[in-house]
Scaffold this motif. Structure first.
Motif, PDB file in Angstrom:
ATOM      1  N   ASP A 122       0.865  -1.178   0.000  1.00 23.07           N
ATOM      2  CA  ASP A 122       0.000   0.000   0.000  1.00 23.07           C
ATOM      3  C   ASP A 122       0.904   1.231   0.000  1.00 23.07           C
ATOM      4  N   VAL A 123       0.925   1.955  -1.108  1.00 20.70           N
ATOM      5  CA  VAL A 123       1.855   3.075  -1.289  1.00 20.70           C
ATOM      6  C   VAL A 123       1.132   4.400  -1.050  1.00 20.70           C
ATOM      7  N   GLY A 124       1.745   5.275  -0.246  1.00 20.85           N
ATOM      8  CA  GLY A 124       1.091   6.521   0.135  1.00 20.85           C
ATOM      9  C   GLY A 124      -0.022   6.231   1.120  1.00 20.85           C
ATOM     10  N   SER A 125       0.296   5.432   2.141  1.00 26.39           N
ATOM     11  CA  SER A 125      -0.735   4.848   3.007  1.00 26.39           C
ATOM     12  C   SER A 125      -1.260   5.773   4.084  1.00 26.39           C
ATOM     13  N   GLY A 126      -0.642   6.935   4.282  1.00 29.60           N
ATOM     14  CA  GLY A 126      -1.157   7.889   5.260  1.00 29.60           C
ATOM     15  C   GLY A 126      -1.221   7.304   6.663  1.00 29.60           C
ATOM     16  N   GLN A 127      -2.389   7.379   7.297  1.00 28.13           N
ATOM     17  CA  GLN A 127      -2.570   6.857   8.651  1.00 28.13           C
ATOM     18  C   GLN A 127      -2.852   5.353   8.666  1.00 28.13           C
ATOM     19  N   GLY A 128      -2.802   4.728   7.487  1.00 25.70           N
ATOM     20  CA  GLY A 128      -2.860   3.273   7.444  1.00 25.70           C
ATOM     21  C   GLY A 128      -4.235   2.654   7.517  1.00 25.70           C
ATOM     22  N   GLU A 146       4.810   5.005   3.482  1.00 31.13           N
ATOM     23  CA  GLU A 146       4.385   6.400   3.626  1.00 31.13           C
ATOM     24  C   GLU A 146       5.617   7.254   3.903  1.00 31.13           C
ATOM     25  N   GLY A 147       5.705   8.410   3.269  1.00 33.39           N
ATOM     26  CA  GLY A 147       6.875   9.258   3.425  1.00 33.39           C
ATOM     27  C   GLY A 147       6.877  10.139   4.654  1.00 33.39           C
ATOM     28  N   ASP A 148       5.734  10.335   5.274  1.00 32.05           N
ATOM     29  CA  ASP A 148       5.609  11.239   6.418  1.00 32.05           C
ATOM     30  C   ASP A 148       5.744  10.443   7.718  1.00 32.05           C
ATOM     31  N   GLN A 149       6.837  10.653   8.436  1.00 30.19           N
ATOM     32  CA  GLN A 149       7.089   9.925   9.681  1.00 30.19           C
ATOM     33  C   GLN A 149       5.959  10.120  10.684  1.00 30.19           C
ATOM     34  N   ARG A 150       5.411  11.319  10.724  1.00 32.14           N
ATOM     35  CA  ARG A 150       4.329  11.608  11.679  1.00 32.14           C
ATOM     36  C   ARG A 150       3.109  10.728  11.406  1.00 32.14           C
ATOM     37  N   LEU A 151       2.760  10.590  10.121  1.00 34.36           N
ATOM     38  CA  LEU A 151       1.610   9.761   9.767  1.00 34.36           C
ATOM     39  C   LEU A 151       1.879   8.287  10.052  1.00 34.36           C
ATOM     40  N   VAL A 152       3.109   7.857   9.832  1.00 34.16           N
ATOM     41  CA  VAL A 152       3.454   6.467  10.125  1.00 34.16           C
ATOM     42  C   VAL A 152       3.333   6.184  11.617  1.00 34.16           C
ATOM     43  N   GLY A 153       3.797   7.124  12.448  1.00 35.92           N
ATOM     44  CA  GLY A 153       3.660   6.964  13.897  1.00 35.92           C
ATOM     45  C   GLY A 153       2.206   6.867  14.314  1.00 35.92           C
ATOM     46  N   ARG A 154       1.363   7.695  13.705  1.00 37.85           N
ATOM     47  CA  ARG A 154      -0.066   7.639  13.996  1.00 37.85           C
ATOM     48  C   ARG A 154      -0.651   6.294  13.557  1.00 37.85           C
ATOM     49  N   ALA A 155      -0.225   5.802  12.395  1.00 33.48           N
ATOM     50  CA  ALA A 155      -0.728   4.526  11.890  1.00 33.48           C
ATOM     51  C   ALA A 155      -0.373   3.389  12.842  1.00 33.48           C
ATOM     52  N   GLN A 156       0.853   3.386  13.343  1.00 36.61           N
ATOM     53  CA  GLN A 156       1.277   2.323  14.263  1.00 36.61           C
ATOM     54  C   GLN A 156       0.487   2.385  15.564  1.00 36.61           C
ATOM     55  N   HIS A 157       0.193   3.596  16.037  1.00 38.52           N
ATOM     56  CA  HIS A 157      -0.631   3.747  17.239  1.00 38.52           C
ATOM     57  C   HIS A 157      -2.030   3.178  17.000  1.00 38.52           C
ATOM     58  N   LEU A 158      -2.622   3.472  15.840  1.00 36.14           N
ATOM     59  CA  LEU A 158      -3.959   2.967  15.533  1.00 36.14           C
ATOM     60  C   LEU A 158      -3.950   1.452  15.342  1.00 36.14           C
ATOM     61  N   ASP A 159      -2.843   0.903  14.824  1.00 38.58           N
ATOM     62  CA  ASP A 159      -2.707  -0.554  14.719  1.00 38.58           C
ATOM     63  C   ASP A 159      -2.834  -1.194  16.099  1.00 38.58           C
ATOM     64  N   ARG A 160      -2.064  -0.669  17.047  1.00 36.46           N
ATOM     65  CA  ARG A 160      -2.073  -1.245  18.398  1.00 36.46           C
ATOM     66  C   ARG A 160      -3.451  -1.110  19.039  1.00 36.46           C
ATOM     67  N   ALA A 213       8.626 -13.589  -4.632  1.00 35.81           N
ATOM     68  CA  ALA A 213       7.376 -12.991  -4.189  1.00 35.81           C
ATOM     69  C   ALA A 213       6.585 -12.469  -5.387  1.00 35.81           C
ATOM     70  N   ARG A 214       5.279 -12.433  -5.228  1.00 36.60           N
ATOM     71  CA  ARG A 214       4.377 -11.845  -6.217  1.00 36.60           C
ATOM     72  C   ARG A 214       3.643 -10.707  -5.527  1.00 36.60           C
ATOM     73  N   LEU A 215       3.974  -9.498  -5.931  1.00 36.46           N
ATOM     74  CA  LEU A 215       3.463  -8.320  -5.247  1.00 36.46           C
ATOM     75  C   LEU A 215       2.237  -7.746  -5.945  1.00 36.46           C
ATOM     76  N   LEU A 216       1.331  -7.227  -5.127  1.00 38.08           N
ATOM     77  CA  LEU A 216       0.188  -6.465  -5.620  1.00 38.08           C
ATOM     78  C   LEU A 216       0.337  -5.051  -5.091  1.00 38.08           C
ATOM     79  N   LEU A 217       0.486  -4.090  -5.983  1.00 41.10           N
ATOM     80  CA  LEU A 217       0.624  -2.685  -5.581  1.00 41.10           C
ATOM     81  C   LEU A 217      -0.748  -2.036  -5.553  1.00 41.10           C
ATOM     82  N   THR A 218      -0.972  -1.207  -4.531  1.00 38.01           N
ATOM     83  CA  THR A 218      -2.223  -0.466  -4.487  1.00 38.01           C
ATOM     84  C   THR A 218      -1.984   0.924  -3.914  1.00 38.01           C
ATOM     85  N   GLY A 219      -2.848   1.847  -4.304  1.00 40.39           N
ATOM     86  CA  GLY A 219      -2.796   3.205  -3.791  1.00 40.39           C
ATOM     87  C   GLY A 219      -4.192   3.786  -3.806  1.00 40.39           C
TER      88      GLY A 219
END
Length: 437
Positions: A122-128, A146-160, A213-219
């Motif tokens: 998932d490319v450009g995944s934002g908050q995930g 995701e290129g934005d570290q802040r959004l990745v941190g938020r995504a990991q928090h929402l995962d948990r 591996a066989r990858l499926l790209l999505t955005g």
């Protein structure tokens, strides 16, 4: 929402459609290239054919909106909650996004199954939100980039947070516990460049027991050149499938982002200005609802056009300046709006104004709205050409691609997904379409 269907057309028919679209756009380019704030300064009404003026003059906003509205069934019970997405996956997610992640996630799951993919990226995944639904809701192995570290941190928090919620649900209902352990998305902080291959994007999460591996790209609404990056990465041997919903066409690099296909690049009149690409991103269905409701805010088109006239009168070289929002503009008189607008662009708000001229301009409010509606009605042809160019780009490389309607356009105007595969799917493409609206 594109105005011409390309579904099921042969390669040659798609090329001919591109020819036809460029011809139509050439005929109406003056309308599509127009800025509504120049309605009076450039006499935009006078640029329309007389027969069009006669047909449009006097139409009320609801008449312009006729037959453009439809209520998506998914939100009839509760307009703020999708009835088809379970409660844990709705938390922190707006209704529009709920609709999008469910629909795209389910399509990606089907596409992954029919193409035997081992991993989704998932490319450009934002908050995930999409990654979380695909991994924890649908059981897919997902890498989230995701290129934005802040959004990745938020995504990991929402995962948990979501994992804790799901575990509590398992404790309350032990019989419903899934056999395999849940697996959160694997998050990576990385910008993906349209001009170079991203090795991280192509790395598998784990080695496949049967080889590579066989990858499926999505955005999901991959903005501007991010869509181009996904299309270019599709040609890599590790990638087996692509499910792409693009947006923000005005942010495409020029040149580089459009056109991509050799066929469209060679067509006379295929170039699309920033204004045309920006217009293709408007929400036609949302505007139609405003027309149907005769929203008072519609008059701000006319007010801003009148302000542009005053600005040009004071400083002819100052054209289309940005004007900081004027609160509750539709509730004040046109003269008050113009004076406040003059002040916001650094001009004297006490400049003498022609009250009669302002009154004559306000009397043309419905004409301004009608002209703007025309640009919105023609703009989907621009989006169709952009998406058709992407299909042809994939097909020129010997691969297979279709455009499938996936979102309700009332909720998500960029509502088509480009699905691409290395091997022909034939009738399997129809299996990817979800049943509800």
């Amino acid at each position: 929402m594109p105005g011409v269907s390309v579904r099921g057309l042969s390669y040659e028919e798609r090329r001919q459609l591109a020819v036809n679209l460029t011809r139509v756009l050439s005929l109406y380019r003056s309308i599509l290239d127009a800025y509504i704030i120049e309605f009076f300064t450039d006499n935009l009404w006078g640029t329309l054919p007389c027969s069009w003026q006669e047909a449009l003059d006097g139409l009320t906003p609801p008449q312009l909106a006729t037959l453009l509205l439809e209520t998506p069934s998914e939100f009839l019970e509760n307009p703020s909650q999708s009835s088809r997405l379970t409660a844990p996956f709705r938390k922190h997610v707006r209704p529009k996004k709920q609709h999008e992640i469910r629909r795209l996630g389910e399509l990606v799951k089907k596409l992954s199954d029919v193409t035997a993919c081992t991993q989704v990226v998932d490319v450009g995944s934002g908050q995930g939100h999409l990654s979380r639904f695909m991994s924890l809701g649908l059981g897919l192995k997902v890498k989230s980039i995701e290129g934005d570290q802040r959004l990745v941190g938020r995504a990991q928090h929402l995962d948990r947070e979501l994992l804790q919620t799901l575990e509590k649900g398992d404790q309350r209902n032990p019989q419903g516990v899934q056999a395999s352990p849940r697996r959160s998305p694997h998050h990576v902080v990385r910008w993906v460049d349209a001009t170079a291959l991203c090795e991280e994007l192509l790395l598998p999460l784990e080695t496949s027991p049967r080889g590579g591996a066989r990858l499926l790209l999505t955005g999901l609404h991959a903005c501007g050149d991010l869509s181009v990056a996904l299309l270019r990465h599709f040609s890599c041997p590790e990638v087996a499938a692509l499910a792409l919903v693009g947006c923000c066409y005005m942010k495409l690099s020029d040149p580089g982002g459009y056109p991509l296909s050799r066929w469209v690049a060679a067509l006379p009149g295929s170039q699309l200005s920033y204004r045309l690409r920006e217009g293709a991103c408007h929400a036609l269905e949302e505007y139609a609802e405003r027309l149907q409701d005769e929203a008072p805010g519609l008059r701000t088109h006319c007010y801003r056009a009148a302000l542009e006239t005053a600005i040009r009168g004071a400083r002819p070289e100052l054209r289309r300046p940005g004007v900081q929002g004027i609160p509750r503009a539709h509730e004040i008189k046109i003269e008050q709006y113009v004076r406040r607008g003059l002040q916001r662009v650094g001009l004297d708000p006490q400049l003498p104004l022609d009250a009669a001229a302002l009154g004559a301009q306000q009397a043309q409010e419905n004409r301004v709205v009608a002209f703007f509606s025309l640009t919105l009605l023609l703009a989907p042809l621009v989006e169709t050409l952009i998406l058709l160019d992407r299909l042809l780009y994939i097909q020129e490389q010997g691969f297979h691609a279709e455009l499938l309607p996936i979102f309700s356009p009332e909720l998500s105007p960029r509502n088509l997904v480009l699905v691409a595969t290395k091997q022909p799917l034939g009738q399997a493409f129809s299996l990817l379409e979800t049943e509800d609206g």
